[in-house]
Design a protein around this motif. Sequence first.
Motif, PDB file in Angstrom:
ATOM      1  N   ARG A 151       0.856  -1.175   0.000  1.00  0.00           N
ATOM      2  CA  ARG A 151       0.000   0.000   0.000  1.00  0.00           C
ATOM      3  C   ARG A 151       0.897   1.231   0.000  1.00  0.00           C
ATOM      4  NH1 ARG A 151      -2.706  -0.666   4.389  1.00  0.00           N
ATOM      5  NH2 ARG A 151      -4.599  -1.524   3.442  1.00  0.00           N
ATOM      6  N   ALA A 152       0.664   2.147  -0.920  1.00  0.00           N
ATOM      7  CA  ALA A 152       1.435   3.391  -1.010  1.00  0.00           C
ATOM      8  C   ALA A 152       0.510   4.558  -0.695  1.00  0.00           C
ATOM      9  CB  ALA A 152       2.036   3.550  -2.402  1.00  0.00           C
ATOM     10  N   CYS A 153       0.933   5.402   0.258  1.00  0.00           N
ATOM     11  CA  CYS A 153       0.114   6.529   0.698  1.00  0.00           C
ATOM     12  C   CYS A 153       0.915   7.821   0.616  1.00  0.00           C
ATOM     13  CB  CYS A 153      -0.358   6.331   2.141  1.00  0.00           C
ATOM     14  SG  CYS A 153      -1.380   4.858   2.398  1.00  0.00           S
ATOM     15  N   VAL A 154       0.225   8.900   0.258  1.00  0.00           N
ATOM     16  CA  VAL A 154       0.841  10.220   0.140  1.00  0.00           C
ATOM     17  C   VAL A 154       0.256  11.136   1.203  1.00  0.00           C
ATOM     18  CG1 VAL A 154       0.996  12.281  -1.303  1.00  0.00           C
ATOM     19  CG2 VAL A 154       1.424  10.043  -2.296  1.00  0.00           C
ATOM     20  N   SER A 155       1.139  11.913   1.842  1.00  0.00           N
ATOM     21  CA  SER A 155       0.708  12.871   2.852  1.00  0.00           C
ATOM     22  C   SER A 155       1.542  14.136   2.711  1.00  0.00           C
ATOM     23  CB  SER A 155       0.873  12.278   4.261  1.00  0.00           C
ATOM     24  OG  SER A 155       0.671  13.257   5.254  1.00  0.00           O
ATOM     25  N   ARG A 156       1.004  15.262   3.182  1.00  0.00           N
ATOM     26  CA  ARG A 156       1.766  16.519   3.203  1.00  0.00           C
ATOM     27  C   ARG A 156       2.222  16.859   4.617  1.00  0.00           C
ATOM     28  NH1 ARG A 156       1.092  18.930  -1.817  1.00  0.00           N
ATOM     29  NH2 ARG A 156       3.124  19.851  -1.318  1.00  0.00           N
ATOM     30  N   ASP A 157       1.891  16.010   5.590  1.00  0.00           N
ATOM     31  CA  ASP A 157       2.253  16.257   6.983  1.00  0.00           C
ATOM     32  C   ASP A 157       3.211  15.178   7.465  1.00  0.00           C
ATOM     33  OD1 ASP A 157       0.482  18.465   7.243  1.00  0.00           O
ATOM     34  OD2 ASP A 157      -1.184  17.037   7.438  1.00  0.00           O
ATOM     35  N   ARG A 158       4.324  15.598   8.044  1.00  0.00           N
ATOM     36  CA  ARG A 158       5.286  14.645   8.578  1.00  0.00           C
ATOM     37  C   ARG A 158       4.673  13.883   9.749  1.00  0.00           C
ATOM     38  NH1 ARG A 158      11.483  15.909  10.678  1.00  0.00           N
ATOM     39  NH2 ARG A 158      12.062  13.729  10.995  1.00  0.00           N
ATOM     40  N   GLY A 159       4.879  12.581   9.759  1.00  0.00           N
ATOM     41  CA  GLY A 159       4.338  11.752  10.821  1.00  0.00           C
ATOM     42  C   GLY A 159       2.967  11.203  10.526  1.00  0.00           C
ATOM     43  N   SER A 160       2.344  11.665   9.448  1.00  0.00           N
ATOM     44  CA  SER A 160       1.022  11.178   9.067  1.00  0.00           C
ATOM     45  C   SER A 160       1.143  10.298   7.830  1.00  0.00           C
ATOM     46  CB  SER A 160       0.086  12.356   8.775  1.00  0.00           C
ATOM     47  OG  SER A 160      -1.124  11.900   8.207  1.00  0.00           O
ATOM     48  N   THR A 161       0.522   9.125   7.886  1.00  0.00           N
ATOM     49  CA  THR A 161       0.559   8.234   6.730  1.00  0.00           C
ATOM     50  C   THR A 161      -0.255   8.794   5.580  1.00  0.00           C
ATOM     51  OG1 THR A 161       0.815   6.327   8.180  1.00  0.00           O
ATOM     52  CG2 THR A 161       0.075   5.886   5.936  1.00  0.00           C
ATOM     53  N   GLY A 162      -1.335   9.494   5.903  1.00  0.00           N
ATOM     54  CA  GLY A 162      -2.179  10.062   4.866  1.00  0.00           C
ATOM     55  C   GLY A 162      -3.303   9.126   4.467  1.00  0.00           C
ATOM     56  N   THR A 163      -4.278   9.686   3.779  1.00  0.00           N
ATOM     57  CA  THR A 163      -5.446   8.905   3.346  1.00  0.00           C
ATOM     58  C   THR A 163      -5.492   8.708   1.839  1.00  0.00           C
ATOM     59  OG1 THR A 163      -6.767  10.937   3.278  1.00  0.00           O
ATOM     60  CG2 THR A 163      -6.806   9.665   5.332  1.00  0.00           C
ATOM     61  N   ASP A 164      -4.594   9.367   1.119  1.00  0.00           N
ATOM     62  CA  ASP A 164      -4.544   9.210  -0.337  1.00  0.00           C
ATOM     63  C   ASP A 164      -3.675   7.993  -0.641  1.00  0.00           C
ATOM     64  OD1 ASP A 164      -4.560   9.435  -3.043  1.00  0.00           O
ATOM     65  OD2 ASP A 164      -3.446  11.326  -3.137  1.00  0.00           O
ATOM     66  N   CYS A 165      -4.291   6.821  -0.676  1.00  0.00           N
ATOM     67  CA  CYS A 165      -3.554   5.561  -0.765  1.00  0.00           C
ATOM     68  C   CYS A 165      -4.026   4.731  -1.956  1.00  0.00           C
ATOM     69  CB  CYS A 165      -3.728   4.732   0.509  1.00  0.00           C
ATOM     70  SG  CYS A 165      -3.233   5.566   2.036  1.00  0.00           S
ATOM     71  N   SER A 166      -3.133   3.883  -2.429  1.00  0.00           N
ATOM     72  CA  SER A 166      -3.470   2.929  -3.483  1.00  0.00           C
ATOM     73  C   SER A 166      -2.732   1.626  -3.220  1.00  0.00           C
ATOM     74  CB  SER A 166      -3.099   3.474  -4.867  1.00  0.00           C
ATOM     75  OG  SER A 166      -3.879   4.604  -5.194  1.00  0.00           O
ATOM     76  N   GLU A 167      -3.316   0.530  -3.718  1.00  0.00           N
ATOM     77  CA  GLU A 167      -2.738  -0.796  -3.521  1.00  0.00           C
ATOM     78  C   GLU A 167      -1.915  -1.207  -4.738  1.00  0.00           C
ATOM     79  OE1 GLU A 167      -2.994  -2.990  -0.934  1.00  0.00           O
ATOM     80  OE2 GLU A 167      -4.112  -1.567   0.308  1.00  0.00           O
ATOM     81  N   VAL A 168      -0.798  -1.874  -4.462  1.00  0.00           N
ATOM     82  CA  VAL A 168       0.023  -2.480  -5.509  1.00  0.00           C
ATOM     83  C   VAL A 168      -0.030  -3.980  -5.279  1.00  0.00           C
ATOM     84  CG1 VAL A 168       2.264  -2.527  -6.643  1.00  0.00           C
ATOM     85  CG2 VAL A 168       1.545  -0.476  -5.395  1.00  0.00           C
ATOM     86  N   LYS A 169      -0.729  -4.696  -6.137  1.00  0.00           N
ATOM     87  CA  LYS A 169      -0.942  -6.121  -5.932  1.00  0.00           C
ATOM     88  C   LYS A 169      -0.043  -6.944  -6.839  1.00  0.00           C
ATOM     89  CE  LYS A 169      -5.740  -5.645  -4.394  1.00  0.00           C
ATOM     90  NZ  LYS A 169      -7.151  -6.049  -4.610  1.00  0.00           N
ATOM     91  N   ASN A 170       0.712  -7.815  -6.203  1.00  0.00           N
ATOM     92  CA  ASN A 170       1.527  -8.812  -6.899  1.00  0.00           C
ATOM     93  C   ASN A 170       2.367  -8.176  -8.006  1.00  0.00           C
ATOM     94  OD1 ASN A 170       2.538 -11.341  -7.150  1.00  0.00           O
ATOM     95  ND2 ASN A 170       0.705 -12.267  -8.008  1.00  0.00           N
TER      96      ASN A 170
END
Length: 668
Positions: free
Chosen positions: A550-569
Amino acid sequence: MLSSAVEPWERADEDEVCSNNFNGFVTGGSSNSFSRDPDYPKANLQSSQVSRCPIEDGVVHTSRWGTVSPGTVLAAIAAALEPQQVQISLLLNEPVQTNDTDKLEKFERYRQMTLLAQLHNTWAATLAGDLAEVAVYQGPRLKGDLYLGPGGTWNDTKIPRVHYMDQRNGGFWQMTDAEARGGIDGLILSGAVQSWKEQLSRLRLSQLLEMYYSDRGVNFDTQYRACERQARLAEIRETSDLLLIQTINFARVLSYKSPEAVQISDEKLEEFSSKALQAYNSHLSSLLSALHCNDPLPFPRVHLDVILDGTWTTYEAMQVLAYLAQEADVSYYGSSMAVMNGEDATWILRETHNASDLFSLRNNTENSSDVTWPRSLNLKLSLATFSSYLAERLAEQRRRNVIGGPSHVILVLGYTATISDRDHRESVQIISRFKQQNPDVRFVFLASNINHLRFKELSTIDPSYPDVTIALPDSKVETVVTKIIEIITTIPGRITGGYCDGSSTETRRNGFEGYVTAGFPLTYRIHPLYLEHSGDVTLTFQGSGHGNLRACVSRDRGSTGTDCSEVKNLEEMALKISSPCANYAYQCPPVYLTITVTNTLTRCTEDDCRYPDQVRFLLHQEGLRCTRNPYSADSDTDVAPRSNSDLTLHVILQTVSLVLISKLIARF
């Protein structure tokens, strides 16, 4: 390292290393602490007297799980992968001297024994083999009052190079504590390694040993780790009858074939073997004491470049560096490390991924005039030399389109350093120029409560990504290293733009490869200067078939963020960041990318896999702002045009302010 040996004779250093040897680790008091060096002249033995603290060779120091004989562990694993069970009669030769009636009688008796008289190679390689030595060599001499051990201690916990044994057992060391631990660990691993090998055909020995001697445990079954050897041994001890049988059978072969063995009856061999097992069971509590398990923690993964001042003596400095390398995980799969003399800017240690290179510093110091150690700190000279070296390295990486990986950290150890106004002013200029070209590099300044404000000013040159100043109350090794590791563990990896080909943003798909360990997410940071004046930025992930991410993007340090996508196999996935600076009027924040394993297939087998449960990915980026090559003839060295760079403006203002302040001070 694979064989066990003892150097028993007096060495003439006993008064120094034995007197307080068993009240704790030797710490020594001399500032020139090479007196702790184990490389004494072995030819200069003072007499044939046994030393008060003989040296045990072929053992290794583990951080929390006791001294271990690795040869025993390896022998057990090898035996388990090729299991054999042999009748002892097949291991014996008929005596040549026919007048040796005792041996003839034993030969006939052992030859006629049933299938119960068999040896299993795994037991022989571990506990049964060592216990048989105790029974055969100690039994007749000590009349059954058998002894296991001895234990011992290391010359130094930070630079462990020699293991001194306790001599209270009168010179009997058929089964030392290190060999006993090695036998226990080997027996534990031997019971499962064949199954693990079937699950992953390319399981490497280095992977198995690293996982077992760690807090994470073996990924196939995390209960298999050194801190839980007591629980795993309890499962094996249910077969204690088998251990006794194997000990007796090995003792029979050893007694028959060894010229050093006292010939005794088979009944006595059985008696002494039983007493050896009793001594082992009584000794277990001390072998397994103080074992506790910790939750696994993430390793730092940085390129660590150290500038060393004259705070410590040469040996103390080596202790700091060796302990720092251990805790920073300097290894092929972890961090790298380089060390510079902060006084004259010469190399003490060039970049290495091998922590053992630090142990050669002592030999380099004594045998070569090329290695010198600092007595003070020339900050501007060291920074200028390191900046040039590191800038060229980073430029070469980006010329090869390597746009991501571990962060670079320049660690300035300046606990007792004094910095003049001129040195400080020129250091500001050096750091400023360097950060314009390489804004992702972090500086960590280690100082005291007295001089930390001087370094604090150097750590605020880039307001968007301030550096770190550590103020400590003392310069003890543990204090210094613990705080440094606490800081560098939190430093994320870097993703940068490449070099421009006539345009201001990337049009090529530059990328890099990475590995994520289950339970330990990777975090990367994209500096705002690669986001400014860019359009849409696309991060494209390619799976490897090792599992899901799972790859997630955030603009705040320490936060995983909610803009995420899955990379499967083996799938490909793209994360799009639209106009990353459009909604920020004053200062564009960085982008943080967090990559987490959501499912692992435990099939990471290539050489770059540290653990079998890692998941590999390929990451490409498009749209990040590129930079001009500072080493080309017609290039501007700034990351951004000066009119648009907050960093450049801040640097100019700070430099001018420092110049004015220094002139005012000079007038008074």
